[in-house]
Design an enzyme around this catalytic site. Structure first.
Site, short mmCIF file in Angstrom:
data_model
loop_
_atom_site.label_atom_id
_atom_site.label_comp_id
_atom_site.label_asym_id
_atom_site.label_seq_id
_atom_site.Cartn_x
_atom_site.Cartn_y
_atom_site.Cartn_z
N LYS A 15 0.75 -1.17 -0.07
CA LYS A 15 0.12 0.21 0.13
C LYS A 15 0.83 1.31 0.09
O LYS A 15 0.75 2.16 -0.79
CB LYS A 15 -0.91 -0.14 1.17
N ASN A 16 1.79 1.34 0.90
CA ASN A 16 2.65 2.58 0.95
C ASN A 16 3.45 2.99 0.00
O ASN A 16 4.19 3.92 -0.35
CB ASN A 16 3.19 2.64 2.40
N ARG A 74 -3.97 10.04 3.26
CA ARG A 74 -2.89 10.99 3.61
C ARG A 74 -2.06 11.25 2.45
O ARG A 74 -1.23 12.18 2.19
CB ARG A 74 -1.98 10.19 4.75
N CYS A 83 -5.51 8.55 8.51
CA CYS A 83 -5.52 7.89 9.84
C CYS A 83 -5.36 9.11 10.67
O CYS A 83 -4.30 9.70 10.61
CB CYS A 83 -5.00 6.83 10.03
N ARG A 130 0.02 15.34 12.63
CA ARG A 130 1.08 14.70 11.48
C ARG A 130 1.41 15.94 10.43
O ARG A 130 0.66 15.96 9.40
CB ARG A 130 0.36 13.87 10.54
N PRO A 131 2.34 16.65 10.96
CA PRO A 131 2.61 17.81 10.35
C PRO A 131 3.48 17.42 9.08
O PRO A 131 3.78 16.39 8.94
CB PRO A 131 3.81 18.55 11.21
N ILE A 132 3.53 18.30 8.03
CA ILE A 132 4.27 18.21 6.85
C ILE A 132 5.16 19.38 6.64
O ILE A 132 5.47 19.49 5.39
CB ILE A 132 3.40 18.08 5.65
N ASP A 133 5.76 19.77 7.57
CA ASP A 133 6.58 20.88 7.50
C ASP A 133 8.01 20.50 6.83
O ASP A 133 8.43 21.20 6.14
CB ASP A 133 7.10 21.37 9.01
N GLN A 134 8.39 19.33 7.12
CA GLN A 134 9.65 18.70 6.30
C GLN A 134 9.25 18.75 4.79
O GLN A 134 10.31 18.89 3.86
CB GLN A 134 10.13 17.38 7.00
N ASP A 185 3.45 0.90 12.29
CA ASP A 185 2.26 0.24 11.85
C ASP A 185 2.02 -1.13 12.11
O ASP A 185 0.56 -1.76 11.89
CB ASP A 185 2.35 0.07 10.18
N ILE A 226 6.96 7.03 17.09
CA ILE A 226 6.95 7.67 15.82
C ILE A 226 5.54 8.37 15.97
O ILE A 226 5.47 9.58 15.99
CB ILE A 226 6.69 6.46 14.65
N ARG A 241 -8.95 0.66 3.44
CA ARG A 241 -8.01 1.47 2.83
C ARG A 241 -6.97 0.77 2.55
O ARG A 241 -5.87 1.18 1.85
CB ARG A 241 -7.89 2.78 3.67
#
Ligand code: EPU
Length: 429
Positions: free
Chosen positions: A22-23, A93, A117, A122-126, A305, A327, A397
């Site tokens: 999936k990922n 996501r 989820c 769950r930041p996306i700053d990076q 996970d 994590i 999903r």
């Protein structure tokens, strides 16, 4: 709306085949945007996230055709940088990979903030730090991220947090940028290697994937190719855990066992016998199981996970096991549901302290996220009586045909329509 019903106590026996990862899938599909000719991806998992992303590729003008439910051909020739502020992007996501891929191809993108989820913040700053370093202007306007660049130029980017998503997203944006990009403190997950393999087959120049320094030399154009996806290590780990919990002899087929070494090591510590051969694992648990302590870490450490399904397994083991998710420290929503099933679990700080062995009892429980769903399924297989799981949209999903796969292993599991009263209760709970 459906619920899953499991009659616990049946032993698992036989063989199960693992689907595509999936990922990986959720990054490979957006990566196709970067090509100038057809991309074929083979072995995709039959899960809703994949179909949602296929729909998004069509929304931006991609010509998408399915040879069957697992093999897709994407013609990107007529794609345009259509804004995607809402709708399907909110469902998962990984829609954030449209940012890197569309920025890399068109120098602009408008993408709604991703859903997926809820595991705490769950930041996306990076991701944004990387896009900005490559020369993009990034703004957040009414819940959508606007990315614009005159031209993308290679840069040296140090990730403050080891992030799978940021590593892949920056690779996507950088492969067609002018000049050289270095990603330092990059993540090393197998899915990143899979995406880099696709990009390399498309003509990208990428070195160092699988180490924490990735070097990319931008190229002006990428062409199409055919790519076969890697097996899903998290699905494989889930079945290995289910087999340890309720199996007699389970053969897991289509698995790269090195990808889940950390999980197999913990199962062996518990007393589970595991034989590894080419692409297969034979799991034979021996009672009684011993407890273990686990700390989730970035790859190749124990994957976050699988923390939730492993928590269910620990309820069966002798003594106390402590699971700490470093994590996603708030990934603990399954615990209340497991307690409804008679589990004895204390939460202290970010750790779940699981006392065993207990005999789990069937109950009505709710999957609040994908891997919480997997955890409840593992618990349901072990429990006495009937377990009814709602929130199946999360499970669908990420797990292909999980009911059918468990049935083929001898579990007694089925789906049924929820009554009006159950739907109301579910919506209010
Ligand atoms: N983080 C930041 N800033 C960022 C990005 C991440 O602080 O810009 C933090 C996160 O909050 C988290 C840590 O860094 O604490 C790692 O996050 P990462 O970016 O690696 O996670 P992700 O890319 O959003 C992927 C998987 C998740 C999996 C994590 C960790 C996909 C689509 N999702 O998420 O998978 O848990 O890596 O391995 O690849 C799942 O499959 O159930 C799932 C949630």
């Amino acid at each position: 709306m459906e619920k899953m019903v499991i009659e616990g106590g049946h032993l698992l026996n036989g063989q199960v085949r693992i689907s595509g990862a999936k990922n990986s899938a959720v990054a490979l599909l957006p990566a196709s945007i970067l090509a100038d000719s057809d991309v074929t991806i083979e072995g995709l998992p039959e899960i809703s996230d994949v179909y949602t992303l296929g729909g998004l590729l069509e929304e931006i003008g991609g010509d998408v055709s399915w040879a069957d439910n697992q093999n897709i051909n994407i013609s990107p020739q007529h794609m345009v940088s259509m804004p995607l502020p809402n709708g399907k992007v909110k469902k998962l996501r990984a829609s954030y990979y449209f940012m890197g891929a569309m920025l890399g191809k068109f120098n602009k993108a408008v993408i709604g903030l991703p859903g997926g989820c809820y595991l705490g913040p769950r930041p996306i700053d990076q991701h944004i730090k990387g896009f900005e370093a490559l020369g993009a202007e990034v703004t957040n306007e009414q819940g959508a991220i606007y990315l614009r660049a005159e031209e993308l130029r290679g840069a040296r980017i140090y990730l403050d947090v080891v992030s799978v998503g940021a590593t892949i997203n920056i690779m996507l944006a950088a492969v067609r940028a002018k000049g050289k990009t270095t990603i330092e403190n990059a993540a090393k997950e197998p899915e990143i290697i899979d995406v880099a393999t696709l990009l390399t087959n498309m003509g990208a120049k990428i070195k160092g994937v699988g180490t924490d320094v990735i070097r990319i030399e931008g190229v002006p154009h990428l062409h199409g190719c055919t790519h076969t996806i890697i097996p899903d290590r998290i699905e494989a780990g889930t079945y290995a855990i289910a087999a340890a919990a309720q199996g007699e002899k389970v053969l897991i087929d289509n698995v790269i066992s090195q990808h889940i070494e950390s999980v197999l090591a913990k199962l062996r510590e518990m007393g589970v016998s595991i034989e590894e051969n080419d692409e297969q694992l034979l799991i034979t648990p021996k009672a009684p199981l011993k407890s273990v302590d686990i700390k989730t870490l970035v790859y190749p450490g124990f994957p976050t996970d699988l923390q939730q399904p492993f928590t269910s397994l620990l309820t069966k083991a002798l003594n106390t096991g402590v699971i700490t998710d470093t994590i996603y420290t708030a990934r603990l929503k399954h615990i209340d549901e497991l307690r409804r099933m008679n589990a004895t679990i204390k939460v202290e700080g970010g750790s779940a302290i699981v006392s065993g062995p207990v005999r789990l009892e069937g109950a009505k429980v709710k999957a609040t996220d994908l891997r919480a769903g997997a955890s409840l399924i593992v618990a349901g297989l072990m429990a006495e009586g009937l377990t009814e799981i709602t929130g199946l949209e999360h499970i669908d999903r990420g797990y292909e045909k999980i009911t059918e796969k468990l049935l083929s292993l001898g579990a007694n599991v089925w789906r049924e329509e929820m009554s009006e009263a159950e739907i109301v209760h579910f919506q209010n709970s």
